[in-house]
Each structure stands twice: as structure tokens, then as C-alpha cells.
Write a protein that holds these residues in place. Structure first.
Motif, PDB file in Angstrom:
ATOM      1  N   ARG A 280       0.851  -1.198   0.000  1.00 43.94           N
ATOM      2  CA  ARG A 280       0.000   0.000   0.000  1.00 43.94           C
ATOM      3  C   ARG A 280       0.885   1.245   0.000  1.00 43.94           C
ATOM      4  O   ARG A 280       1.908   1.267   0.680  1.00 43.94           O
TER       5      ARG A 280
ATOM      6  N   ARG B 135       0.346   6.777   3.583  1.00 42.27           N
ATOM      7  CA  ARG B 135      -0.739   7.748   3.817  1.00 42.27           C
ATOM      8  C   ARG B 135      -0.206   8.846   4.725  1.00 42.27           C
ATOM      9  O   ARG B 135       0.543   8.559   5.651  1.00 42.27           O
TER      10      ARG B 135
ATOM     11  N   TYR C 202       5.753   1.458   8.141  1.00 44.84           N
ATOM     12  CA  TYR C 202       5.756   0.244   7.319  1.00 44.84           C
ATOM     13  C   TYR C 202       7.037   0.239   6.514  1.00 44.84           C
ATOM     14  O   TYR C 202       7.682   1.289   6.357  1.00 44.84           O
TER      15      TYR C 202
ATOM     16  N   GLU D  36       4.053 -14.258   8.352  1.00 47.96           N
ATOM     17  CA  GLU D  36       2.670 -14.397   7.874  1.00 47.96           C
ATOM     18  C   GLU D  36       2.468 -13.289   6.858  1.00 47.96           C
ATOM     19  O   GLU D  36       3.199 -12.307   6.853  1.00 47.96           O
TER      20      GLU D  36
ATOM     21  N   ALA E  78      -0.870 -11.439   4.126  1.00 43.95           N
ATOM     22  CA  ALA E  78      -2.262 -11.469   3.684  1.00 43.95           C
ATOM     23  C   ALA E  78      -2.511 -10.368   2.674  1.00 43.95           C
ATOM     24  O   ALA E  78      -1.760  -9.381   2.621  1.00 43.95           O
TER      25      ALA E  78
ATOM     26  N   VAL F 170      -5.092  -7.668   2.183  1.00 45.66           N
ATOM     27  CA  VAL F 170      -6.113  -7.082   3.055  1.00 45.66           C
ATOM     28  C   VAL F 170      -6.998  -6.158   2.223  1.00 45.66           C
ATOM     29  O   VAL F 170      -6.514  -5.462   1.330  1.00 45.66           O
ATOM     30  N   HIS F 171      -8.279  -6.112   2.538  1.00 49.43           N
ATOM     31  CA  HIS F 171      -9.274  -5.335   1.791  1.00 49.43           C
ATOM     32  C   HIS F 171      -9.269  -5.746   0.318  1.00 49.43           C
ATOM     33  O   HIS F 171      -9.565  -4.931  -0.557  1.00 49.43           O
TER      34      HIS F 171
ATOM     35  N   TYR G 147       0.175  -7.290   2.753  1.00 53.90           N
ATOM     36  CA  TYR G 147       0.792  -6.910   4.025  1.00 53.90           C
ATOM     37  C   TYR G 147       1.466  -8.155   4.584  1.00 53.90           C
ATOM     38  O   TYR G 147       0.925  -9.257   4.456  1.00 53.90           O
ATOM     39  N   GLY G 148       2.618  -7.998   5.232  1.00 46.85           N
ATOM     40  CA  GLY G 148       3.254  -9.163   5.826  1.00 46.85           C
ATOM     41  C   GLY G 148       4.249  -8.775   6.902  1.00 46.85           C
ATOM     42  O   GLY G 148       4.741  -7.647   6.947  1.00 46.85           O
TER      43      GLY G 148
ATOM     44  N   ASP H 254       0.351  -5.511  14.819  1.00 48.85           N
ATOM     45  CA  ASP H 254      -0.952  -4.989  14.408  1.00 48.85           C
ATOM     46  C   ASP H 254      -1.241  -5.608  13.053  1.00 48.85           C
ATOM     47  O   ASP H 254      -0.773  -5.120  12.026  1.00 48.85           O
TER      48      ASP H 254
ATOM     49  N   GLY I 145      -3.775 -12.983   9.096  1.00 47.29           N
ATOM     50  CA  GLY I 145      -2.414 -13.118   9.599  1.00 47.29           C
ATOM     51  C   GLY I 145      -2.391 -13.745  10.984  1.00 47.29           C
ATOM     52  O   GLY I 145      -1.547 -14.596  11.293  1.00 47.29           O
TER      53      GLY I 145
ATOM     54  N   ARG J 168     -11.035  10.509   8.983  1.00 44.36           N
ATOM     55  CA  ARG J 168      -9.623  10.440   8.614  1.00 44.36           C
ATOM     56  C   ARG J 168      -9.329  11.307   7.392  1.00 44.36           C
ATOM     57  O   ARG J 168      -8.241  11.830   7.247  1.00 44.36           O
TER      58      ARG J 168
ATOM     59  N   ARG K  38     -13.352  -0.950   3.244  1.00 44.15           N
ATOM     60  CA  ARG K  38     -12.957  -1.147   4.642  1.00 44.15           C
ATOM     61  C   ARG K  38     -14.155  -1.563   5.502  1.00 44.15           C
ATOM     62  O   ARG K  38     -14.018  -2.354   6.434  1.00 44.15           O
TER      63      ARG K  38
ATOM     64  N   GLU L   6     -14.250  -9.134   9.449  1.00 45.96           N
ATOM     65  CA  GLU L   6     -13.303  -9.296  10.557  1.00 45.96           C
ATOM     66  C   GLU L   6     -14.042  -9.507  11.880  1.00 45.96           C
ATOM     67  O   GLU L   6     -13.636 -10.321  12.702  1.00 45.96           O
TER      68      GLU L   6
END
Ligand code: 5GP
Length: 193
Positions: free
Chosen positions: A47, A50, A59, A78, A80, A82-83, A88-89, A108, A113, A144, A155, A162
Motif C-alpha cells: 500500500r 498515507r 511500514y 505471515e 495477507a 487485506v481489503h 501486508y506481511g 498490528d 495473519g 480520517r 474497509r 473481521e
């Protein structure tokens, strides 16, 4: 016992924090880390950054080829998507080194994961942070201001999925007050140390 041997080191444990985006995970994580009892795992992601996010602090921002190379080289504990969008890992090495040195590591990460870590049999405790309601969650995401309407809907969809996994976690906390949430998590961690 040899006189040069130090005190036996307790192995660290993973402290997994999951919950929908907007449930307040990063704020709770920041508070937990401020005590100095935990170190944080910095994830890799495809990603884009931001706001004021920084490479190596928030990150490791990678392109897809770099990410897949890490994943396929077995360097992620791990990972995944996401969205349904970005990868992400968790880079394995720093986490395993912390554990071996007796440090607890905060991750987090999403529900996929967390499940992979449970399957790995690593020492871990899992915490699921819930928003007071899906409406509150939507408002927080809107506030945000750096997320497009499509992203918000994506999301929200992920959030509903989730929340259905929350029962798998050792501790579930509805994050309606930061102070109370952090205290509950701290009490729980003391009990599971
Ligand atoms: P965000 O894009 O809002 O920073 O994060 C989106 C979601 O990805 C969050 O639920 C966060 O917990 C999750 N996430 C962040 N890093 C990782 C990771 O390394 N692995 C997994 N599985 N999920 C992650």
C-alpha cells in the motif's frame, strides 16, 4: 550450573492486535508501546504511504515484486491480502530475534495473519479491538479524510468480515474509551505474561 551462566531468559511472546481499520488499533498500540515493555513489528506492505507515514517507521513500503520476493523467499512470518487489494506481511527475522531475546512483540495485523500465526504454534496472545458500532466505525473512517469513498466501503466490508472472527481471540475489547481499553489490555497482558 556454570558460574558464567546468566539468569535463564524467558522467551518472549507475540501480542497480536487485530480489529477493523478505524477501531483505534494504532492509537492503542502507541499507548501500549509507550510503557517500554513491548517492541513493535514493522510490517511490509504494497500500500502507498498515507499522510505522514514513513518507510521503516510505519511500514516498509515495497512494490509488489519486492513483496512477493520476500514472501516467496520464506522471509515473512505471515502475510495477507487485506481489503482485497494490497499485500501486508510480517518480516520474520526481527520478530524471531526479539522472541529469542525474551522480548514481547506487538503485531498490528489482520485476522488472516493472526490465524497463520496460531497455526505456526508460536507463543502468542491475541487481542481483538472492536469499534462501539459499525456506524461509529464509518464516522471514524470518514473523519480520517485521506480515504476515498470506495476505500471506505471496502474497509466497511472487511470490517464486517473481521468482526465475525472476533470470537477466535483471547481478549475482545470494545474501544469506547482509549484509557479504559489500554488498561484492560495491560491487565490482560500482566495476567498472561
Ligand atoms: P492500514 O492500511 O490501515 O495500515 O492497515 C490495513 C490492515 O492491514 C489493518 O487491519 C492492519 O492490521 C493490517 N496489517 C498491517 N500489517 C499487517 C501484516 O503485516 N500482516 C497482516 N496480515 N495484516 C497487516
Amino acid at each position: 550450573m556454570s558460574s558464567t551462566a546468566g539468569p535463564p531468559t524467558r522467551q518472549g511472546q507475540l501480542v497480536v492486535l487485530s480489529g477493523p481499520a478505524g477501531a483505534g488499533k494504532s492509537t492503542v498500540a502507541r499507548e501500549l508501546l509507550s510503557s517500554g515493555d513491548l517492541v513493535v513489528s514493522i510490517s511490509a506492505t504494497t500500500r502507498p504511504p498515507r499522510g505522514r507515514e514513513e518507510h521503516g517507521r510505519d511500514y516498509y513500503f515495497l512494490d509488489e515484486d519486492e513483496f512477493l520476493r520476500l514472501r516467496d523467499g520464506g522471509e515473512l512470518l505471515e502475510w495477507a491480502r487485506v481489503h482485497g487489494k494490497h499485500y501486508y506481511g510480517t518480516p520474520a527475522r526481527p520478530v524471531l530475534e526479539h522472541l529469542a531475546a525474551g522480548r514481547d512483540v506487538l503485531l498490528d495485523i489482520d485476522v488472516q495473519g493472526a490465524e497463520q500465526l496460531r497455526q505456526k504454534g508460536l507463543p502468542l496472545v491475541t487481542i481483538f479491538l472492536e469499534p462501539p458500532s459499525l456506524e461509529v466505525l464509518r464516522e471514524r473512517l470518514l473523519r480520517r479524510g485521506d480515504t476515498s469513498p470506495e476505500d471506505i466501503e471496502r474497509r466497511m466490508r472487511t470490517a464486517r468480515e473481521e468482526m465475525r472472527q472476533a470470537w477466535r481471540y483471547d481478549l475482545r475489547v470494545v474501544n469506547d474509551s482509549l484509557e479504559r481499553t489500554v488498561q484492560r489490555v495491560r491487565d490482560f497482558l500482566v495476567g498472561s505474561a
